[in-house]
Design a protein around this motif. Structure first.
Motif, PDB file in Angstrom:
ATOM      1  N   THR A 183       4.559  63.930 156.566  1.00  0.00           N
ATOM      2  CA  THR A 183       4.841  62.905 157.683  1.00  0.00           C
ATOM      3  C   THR A 183       6.103  63.372 158.502  1.00  0.00           C
ATOM      4  O   THR A 183       6.054  63.633 159.676  1.00  0.00           O
ATOM      5  CB  THR A 183       5.233  61.825 157.152  1.00  0.00           C
ATOM      6  N   LEU A 184       7.180  64.250 157.981  1.00  0.00           N
ATOM      7  CA  LEU A 184       8.267  64.806 158.643  1.00  0.00           C
ATOM      8  C   LEU A 184       7.772  65.809 159.282  1.00  0.00           C
ATOM      9  O   LEU A 184       8.429  66.211 160.354  1.00  0.00           O
ATOM     10  CB  LEU A 184       9.440  65.141 157.713  1.00  0.00           C
ATOM     11  N   SER A 185       6.907  66.766 158.895  1.00  0.00           N
ATOM     12  CA  SER A 185       6.352  67.921 159.559  1.00  0.00           C
ATOM     13  C   SER A 185       5.770  67.393 160.963  1.00  0.00           C
ATOM     14  O   SER A 185       5.611  68.077 161.909  1.00  0.00           O
ATOM     15  CB  SER A 185       5.725  68.842 158.801  1.00  0.00           C
ATOM     16  N   ALA A 186       4.899  66.191 160.695  1.00  0.00           N
ATOM     17  CA  ALA A 186       4.242  65.704 161.802  1.00  0.00           C
ATOM     18  C   ALA A 186       5.333  65.356 162.980  1.00  0.00           C
ATOM     19  O   ALA A 186       4.899  65.267 164.208  1.00  0.00           O
ATOM     20  CB  ALA A 186       3.184  64.530 161.487  1.00  0.00           C
ATOM     21  N   ILE A 187       6.299  64.636 162.592  1.00  0.00           N
ATOM     22  CA  ILE A 187       7.423  63.916 163.524  1.00  0.00           C
ATOM     23  C   ILE A 187       8.036  65.339 164.241  1.00  0.00           C
ATOM     24  O   ILE A 187       8.190  65.210 165.474  1.00  0.00           O
ATOM     25  CB  ILE A 187       8.510  63.488 162.622  1.00  0.00           C
TER      26      ILE A 187
ATOM     27  N   LYS B  89      13.811  58.457 160.722  1.00  0.00           N
ATOM     28  CA  LYS B  89      13.638  59.992 160.410  1.00  0.00           C
ATOM     29  C   LYS B  89      14.618  60.180 159.249  1.00  0.00           C
ATOM     30  O   LYS B  89      14.287  60.783 158.282  1.00  0.00           O
ATOM     31  CB  LYS B  89      13.903  60.599 161.780  1.00  0.00           C
ATOM     32  N   GLN B  90      15.848  59.861 159.464  1.00  0.00           N
ATOM     33  CA  GLN B  90      16.717  59.909 158.290  1.00  0.00           C
ATOM     34  C   GLN B  90      16.286  59.329 157.142  1.00  0.00           C
ATOM     35  O   GLN B  90      16.619  59.935 156.037  1.00  0.00           O
ATOM     36  CB  GLN B  90      18.331  59.573 158.843  1.00  0.00           C
ATOM     37  N   ARG B  91      15.820  58.052 157.227  1.00  0.00           N
ATOM     38  CA  ARG B  91      15.474  57.395 156.076  1.00  0.00           C
ATOM     39  C   ARG B  91      14.452  58.066 155.371  1.00  0.00           C
ATOM     40  O   ARG B  91      14.484  58.176 154.065  1.00  0.00           O
ATOM     41  CB  ARG B  91      15.041  56.047 156.335  1.00  0.00           C
TER      42      ARG B  91
ATOM     43  N   THR C  91      10.167  70.906 176.440  1.00  0.00           N
ATOM     44  CA  THR C  91      11.705  70.830 175.722  1.00  0.00           C
ATOM     45  C   THR C  91      11.622  70.092 174.503  1.00  0.00           C
ATOM     46  O   THR C  91      10.950  69.112 174.424  1.00  0.00           O
ATOM     47  CB  THR C  91      12.849  70.153 176.584  1.00  0.00           C
ATOM     48  N   ALA C  92      12.376  70.561 173.283  1.00  0.00           N
ATOM     49  CA  ALA C  92      12.581  69.865 172.059  1.00  0.00           C
ATOM     50  C   ALA C  92      13.288  68.547 172.325  1.00  0.00           C
ATOM     51  O   ALA C  92      14.349  68.535 173.261  1.00  0.00           O
ATOM     52  CB  ALA C  92      12.931  70.753 171.220  1.00  0.00           C
ATOM     53  N   ARG C  93      13.094  67.395 171.756  1.00  0.00           N
ATOM     54  CA  ARG C  93      13.825  66.195 171.833  1.00  0.00           C
ATOM     55  C   ARG C  93      13.755  65.501 170.386  1.00  0.00           C
ATOM     56  O   ARG C  93      12.868  65.764 169.680  1.00  0.00           O
ATOM     57  CB  ARG C  93      13.185  65.411 172.780  1.00  0.00           C
ATOM     58  N   GLN C  94      14.698  64.489 170.457  1.00  0.00           N
ATOM     59  CA  GLN C  94      14.692  63.390 169.246  1.00  0.00           C
ATOM     60  C   GLN C  94      13.762  62.560 169.784  1.00  0.00           C
ATOM     61  O   GLN C  94      13.939  61.939 170.560  1.00  0.00           O
ATOM     62  CB  GLN C  94      16.146  63.158 169.035  1.00  0.00           C
ATOM     63  N   LEU C  95      13.142  62.084 168.672  1.00  0.00           N
ATOM     64  CA  LEU C  95      12.114  60.788 168.769  1.00  0.00           C
ATOM     65  C   LEU C  95      13.100  59.676 168.563  1.00  0.00           C
ATOM     66  O   LEU C  95      13.679  59.648 167.430  1.00  0.00           O
ATOM     67  CB  LEU C  95      10.920  60.982 167.730  1.00  0.00           C
ATOM     68  N   SER C  96      12.747  58.800 169.301  1.00  0.00           N
ATOM     69  CA  SER C  96      13.131  57.402 169.167  1.00  0.00           C
ATOM     70  C   SER C  96      12.498  56.726 167.539  1.00  0.00           C
ATOM     71  O   SER C  96      11.659  57.323 166.998  1.00  0.00           O
ATOM     72  CB  SER C  96      13.175  56.321 169.822  1.00  0.00           C
ATOM     73  N   ASP C  97      12.961  55.835 167.220  1.00  0.00           N
ATOM     74  CA  ASP C  97      12.442  55.052 165.857  1.00  0.00           C
ATOM     75  C   ASP C  97      11.135  54.471 166.335  1.00  0.00           C
ATOM     76  O   ASP C  97      10.128  54.554 165.525  1.00  0.00           O
ATOM     77  CB  ASP C  97      13.402  53.952 165.372  1.00  0.00           C
TER      78      ASP C  97
END
Length: 153
Positions: A32-36, A7-9, A45-51
């Motif tokens: 794509t970032l908005s889809a992520i 995501k950072q990339r 609950t909001a969460r961070q997606l794994s790679d």
């Protein structure tokens, strides 16, 4: 040493694309970032997606582009089809290399042997064996078509 998440990339590449005024690349990455982000806030609950989860979102977005390109091409809108294909190419750079037809055929052949399947009715058993091996490396429709082809023949 810090490892950069996928995501950072994408965010870094978006910044680069915006600075170089690459409209196609920046628009594609932004979508794509908005889809992520949408995937991250879906659910309770909001969460961070794994790679791996981010890769699935990118693969889904790339598939949407291919399907849209086909629809535009069939509708006689070549310019729109070309745009969708170009966006798909941008996304493909973030995905693992897809299996060639020969590599896919070999994996399916091995899965059929491993499951001892015979005939079209055994498709589910073969898919169960082959899917984990091809995850992210081949689209489900391609895999299913190859399994069907080999079981029929």
């Amino acid at each position: 040493m810090t490892t950069t998440t996928l995501k950072q990339r994408l965010k870094d590449d978006l910044t680069t694309a915006m600075k170089s005024r690459d409209e196609l690349r920046s628009a594609t990455i932004r979508l794509t970032l908005s889809a992520i982000t949408k995937e991250e806030v879906a659910g309770d609950t909001a969460r961070q997606l794994s790679d791996d989860e981010v890769l699935k979102v990118i693969a889904r977005e790339a598939k949407k582009r291919r399907e849209a390109a086909e629809a535009f091409a069939q509708g006689g809108r070549a310019e729109s089809a070309e745009r969708e294909l170009a966006e798909g190419e941008v996304l493909a750079a973030y995905l693992p290399r897809q299996l060639s037809d020969e590599e896919l055929a070999d994996l399916v052949r091995a899965a059929i042997a491993e499951s001892g399947a015979a005939g079209p009715k055994a498709m589910g058993a073969v898919m169960k064996v082959v899917n984990p091996k091809v995850a992210g490396l081949a689209e489900g429709g391609r895999v299913a078509a190859e399994v069907k082809r080999q079981l029929a023949g």
